[in-house]
Design a protein around this motif. Structure first.
Motif, PDB file in Angstrom:
ATOM      1  N   ASP A  48       7.580  26.220  70.227  1.00 34.58           N
ATOM      2  CA  ASP A  48       6.681  27.390  70.802  1.00 34.58           C
ATOM      3  C   ASP A  48       5.895  26.890  71.863  1.00 34.58           C
ATOM      4  N   LEU A  49       6.131  25.781  72.348  1.00 32.22           N
ATOM      5  CA  LEU A  49       5.421  25.667  73.821  1.00 32.22           C
ATOM      6  C   LEU A  49       6.302  26.173  74.968  1.00 32.22           C
ATOM      7  N   PHE A  50       7.457  26.693  74.406  1.00 29.21           N
ATOM      8  CA  PHE A  50       8.350  27.159  75.639  1.00 29.21           C
ATOM      9  C   PHE A  50       8.392  28.638  75.675  1.00 29.21           C
ATOM     10  N   ASP A  51       7.342  29.335  75.026  1.00 28.31           N
ATOM     11  CA  ASP A  51       7.549  30.880  74.814  1.00 28.31           C
ATOM     12  C   ASP A  51       7.299  31.670  76.041  1.00 28.31           C
ATOM     13  N   GLN A  52       7.190  30.871  76.929  1.00 27.88           N
ATOM     14  CA  GLN A  52       6.883  31.748  78.438  1.00 27.88           C
ATOM     15  C   GLN A  52       8.122  31.293  79.293  1.00 27.88           C
ATOM     16  N   TYR A  53       9.167  30.427  78.688  1.00 28.57           N
ATOM     17  CA  TYR A  53      10.204  30.208  79.532  1.00 28.57           C
ATOM     18  C   TYR A  53      11.675  30.532  78.863  1.00 28.57           C
ATOM     19  N   SER A  54      12.589  30.423  79.453  1.00 26.78           N
ATOM     20  CA  SER A  54      14.071  30.389  79.001  1.00 26.78           C
ATOM     21  C   SER A  54      14.565  29.151  79.193  1.00 26.78           C
ATOM     22  N   LEU A  55      15.420  28.906  78.319  1.00 23.49           N
ATOM     23  CA  LEU A  55      16.115  27.508  78.311  1.00 23.49           C
ATOM     24  C   LEU A  55      17.533  27.827  78.023  1.00 23.49           C
ATOM     25  N   VAL A  56      18.276  27.422  79.035  1.00 25.46           N
ATOM     26  CA  VAL A  56      19.713  27.480  79.012  1.00 25.46           C
ATOM     27  C   VAL A  56      20.649  26.302  78.736  1.00 25.46           C
ATOM     28  N   SER A  57      21.078  25.744  77.569  1.00 19.74           N
ATOM     29  CA  SER A  57      21.753  24.601  77.280  1.00 19.74           C
ATOM     30  C   SER A  57      23.113  24.695  76.752  1.00 19.74           C
ATOM     31  N   ALA A  58      23.717  23.652  76.842  1.00 11.34           N
ATOM     32  CA  ALA A  58      24.887  23.219  76.196  1.00 11.34           C
ATOM     33  C   ALA A  58      25.173  21.923  75.930  1.00 11.34           C
ATOM     34  N   THR A  59      25.944  21.771  74.739  1.00  9.76           N
ATOM     35  CA  THR A  59      26.459  20.357  74.553  1.00  9.76           C
ATOM     36  C   THR A  59      27.865  19.906  74.946  1.00  9.76           C
ATOM     37  N   TYR A  60      28.239  18.840  74.891  1.00 16.37           N
ATOM     38  CA  TYR A  60      29.402  18.294  75.318  1.00 16.37           C
ATOM     39  C   TYR A  60      29.729  17.225  74.146  1.00 16.37           C
ATOM     40  N   HIS A  61      30.922  17.237  73.864  1.00 16.08           N
ATOM     41  CA  HIS A  61      31.252  16.211  72.742  1.00 16.08           C
ATOM     42  C   HIS A  61      32.386  15.171  73.423  1.00 16.08           C
ATOM     43  N   ILE A  62      32.208  13.822  73.126  1.00 17.91           N
ATOM     44  CA  ILE A  62      32.948  12.935  73.552  1.00 17.91           C
ATOM     45  C   ILE A  62      33.602  12.364  72.238  1.00 17.91           C
ATOM     46  N   PRO A  63      34.904  12.100  72.175  1.00 21.53           N
ATOM     47  CA  PRO A  63      35.385  11.763  70.887  1.00 21.53           C
ATOM     48  C   PRO A  63      34.988  10.364  70.729  1.00 21.53           C
ATOM     49  N   ARG A  64      34.522  10.095  69.512  1.00 23.38           N
ATOM     50  CA  ARG A  64      34.421   8.763  69.139  1.00 23.38           C
ATOM     51  C   ARG A  64      33.053   8.080  69.575  1.00 23.38           C
ATOM     52  N   HIS A  65      32.207   9.139  70.156  1.00 22.64           N
ATOM     53  CA  HIS A  65      30.946   8.721  70.720  1.00 22.64           C
ATOM     54  C   HIS A  65      30.074   9.759  70.353  1.00 22.64           C
ATOM     55  N   GLY A  66      30.055  11.227  70.295  1.00 23.10           N
ATOM     56  CA  GLY A  66      29.094  12.002  69.797  1.00 23.10           C
ATOM     57  C   GLY A  66      28.679  12.954  70.867  1.00 23.10           C
ATOM     58  N   ALA A  67      27.670  13.599  70.617  1.00 23.95           N
ATOM     59  CA  ALA A  67      27.316  14.716  71.344  1.00 23.95           C
ATOM     60  C   ALA A  67      26.458  14.271  72.571  1.00 23.95           C
ATOM     61  N   GLY A  68      26.524  14.875  73.563  1.00 20.02           N
ATOM     62  CA  GLY A  68      25.351  14.903  74.796  1.00 20.02           C
ATOM     63  C   GLY A  68      25.145  16.361  75.011  1.00 20.02           C
ATOM     64  N   ALA A  69      24.053  16.542  76.114  1.00 17.00           N
ATOM     65  CA  ALA A  69      23.719  18.052  76.412  1.00 17.00           C
ATOM     66  C   ALA A  69      23.017  18.065  77.545  1.00 17.00           C
ATOM     67  N   ILE A  70      23.193  19.228  78.412  1.00 19.82           N
ATOM     68  CA  ILE A  70      22.502  19.436  79.631  1.00 19.82           C
ATOM     69  C   ILE A  70      21.798  20.754  79.448  1.00 19.82           C
ATOM     70  N   ALA A  71      20.391  20.915  80.030  1.00 17.24           N
ATOM     71  CA  ALA A  71      19.540  21.907  80.007  1.00 17.24           C
ATOM     72  C   ALA A  71      18.910  22.382  81.080  1.00 17.24           C
ATOM     73  N   LEU A  72      18.691  23.551  81.186  1.00 17.60           N
ATOM     74  CA  LEU A  72      17.772  24.165  82.336  1.00 17.60           C
ATOM     75  C   LEU A  72      16.464  24.877  81.792  1.00 17.60           C
ATOM     76  N   LEU A  73      15.342  24.704  81.967  1.00 20.44           N
ATOM     77  CA  LEU A  73      14.372  25.279  81.883  1.00 20.44           C
ATOM     78  C   LEU A  73      13.586  25.872  82.739  1.00 20.44           C
ATOM     79  N   GLY A  74      13.497  27.409  82.746  1.00 20.84           N
ATOM     80  CA  GLY A  74      13.120  28.076  83.844  1.00 20.84           C
ATOM     81  C   GLY A  74      12.248  29.488  83.355  1.00 20.84           C
ATOM     82  N   PRO A  75      12.186  30.292  84.191  1.00 20.29           N
ATOM     83  CA  PRO A  75      11.396  31.523  83.939  1.00 20.29           C
ATOM     84  C   PRO A  75      12.233  32.407  83.184  1.00 20.29           C
ATOM     85  N   THR A  76      11.754  33.364  82.449  1.00 20.05           N
ATOM     86  CA  THR A  76      12.375  34.221  81.509  1.00 20.05           C
ATOM     87  C   THR A  76      13.381  35.343  82.539  1.00 20.05           C
ATOM     88  N   ARG A  77      12.666  35.540  83.646  1.00 21.33           N
ATOM     89  CA  ARG A  77      13.560  36.334  84.598  1.00 21.33           C
ATOM     90  C   ARG A  77      14.457  35.604  85.611  1.00 21.33           C
TER      91      ARG A  77
END
Length: 340
Positions: free
Chosen positions: A286-315
């Motif tokens: 709920d703390l991000f209700d004034q923002y937009s978050l664009v994110s994606a995960t990437y998967h490395i075999p035998r290691h697991g998931a990482g992620a990158i994300a951008l937090l910015g304005p809704t516009r």
């Protein structure tokens, strides 16, 4: 469903508002679009879009701005793929042009480039530690009774912690422990090694060291630190540029969330295969209700998931941000597969 003309008007308002930050009126649309209709017709179409909850009035202007529902409709149905941006390619070239010894270095370089490219707050999570293995353990004498314990893992990470030997004890007395660990535990999964520390390993170690418990605790602490989760962040204070909330307490809470690996994994998720766009109140925090978050995960075999994300304005310019996150996710994932 919207008509073609209504879709074009909504998409144009979303893009224009992202670019200029000003409410869009019918005169601007008349100039930007070659629709062959009057200003009154455009106003009528805008009224329809407002009635459907896709546009809203801004108090200080007669123009319209997208609502959260309007942004959602645009992202889901109207946004076109934008994978050819040269700025993104140049930013990725700068990331990979620099040498990196550890995964941490690569991810920090990536978030720094994302901040330079977007002006937003960028975050990255490295792959989960399920596949991390112990590569070596050693003790290095420092001054006096100070000793540095060093753990190396197969992902290139080096974790160290200093401690003080009891008076009258020499570091050579620990050689047996170090040798035992390197002979029997190297190439084992770190999570499995940590389990052995609470099992029968202390009893086995009594043959090579007088008081194994304290030193195995030290080894365990350094080993646990080597797989501890971490968020790599750039542009933290950029959140101040696109919020109307100046409450220091609220801003502090936001910064605490983006610095917490556990909280960020909950926010970005790990199961989605594509790029996820969370707009305003859609965000999982709920703390991000004034923002937009664009994110994606990437998967490395035998290691697991990482992620990158951008937090910015809704516009934000969603097509470019989605393409940016997608290309960074793919490039980082491929680079780490090669690295591991």
């Amino acid at each position: 469903m919207l008509t073609d003309r209504q879709s074009l008007i909504l998409a144009t308002i979303v893009k224009d508002y992202a670019k200029n930050g000003k409410a869009v009126g019918s005169k601007t649309l008349l100039q930007d679009l070659d629709l062959g209709v009057s200003s009154a017709t455009i106003r009528n179409e805008m009224a329809v879009l407002e009635d459907r909850g896709l546009l809203q009035k801004e108090h200080t202007s007669s123009g319209r701005v997208p609502s959260q529902g309007g942004y959602r409709y645009y992202v889901d149905r109207l946004m076109t793929d934008d994978q050819s941006d040269l700025e993104i390619q140049k930013a990725l070239q700068r990331v990979f042009a620099r040498n990196f010894q550890q995964v941490d270095d690569l991810l920090q370089q990536a978030v720094d480039e994302l901040v330079n490219l977007t002006g937003y707050t960028a975050m990255a999570l490295k792959p989960e530690a399920m596949g991390t293995r112990l590569s070596g353990f050693r003790l290095v004498p420092l001054d006096g009774q100070q000793i540095l314990a060093i753990v190396v893992t197969n992902d290139g990470d080096v974790t160290s912690q200093s401690f003080r030997l009891p008076e009258g004890m020499d570091v050579s007395e620990l050689d047996g422990m170090v040798a035992y660990i390197n002979d029997t535990l190297v190439d084992c999964l770190v999570v499995d090694v940590l389990k052995t520390l609470s099992g029968d390993l202390p009893l086995k170690m009594e043959r090579v060291i007088r008081t194994p418990a304290a030193f195995l605790q030290l080894f365990g602490d350094v080993l646990a630190s080597s797989i501890s989760d971490e968020v790599f962040i750039g542009g933290q204070l950029n959140v101040l540029d696109y919020t109307s909330d100046t409450d220091p307490k609220a801003l502090k809470q936001i910064l605490q969330v983006i610095q917490s690996p556990e909280a960020m994994r909950k926010v970005v998720g790990t199961a989605n295969e594509g790029v996820m766009v969370q707009i305003g109140g859609e965000n999982r925090n709920d703390l991000f209700d004034q923002y937009s978050l664009v994110s994606a995960t990437y998967h490395i075999p035998r290691h697991g998931a990482g992620a990158i994300a951008l937090l910015g304005p809704t516009r934000m310019p969603y097509a470019k941000m989605v393409a940016t996150v997608d290309q960074f996710r793919n490039a980082i994932g491929q680079k780490l597969i090669e690295y591991y």
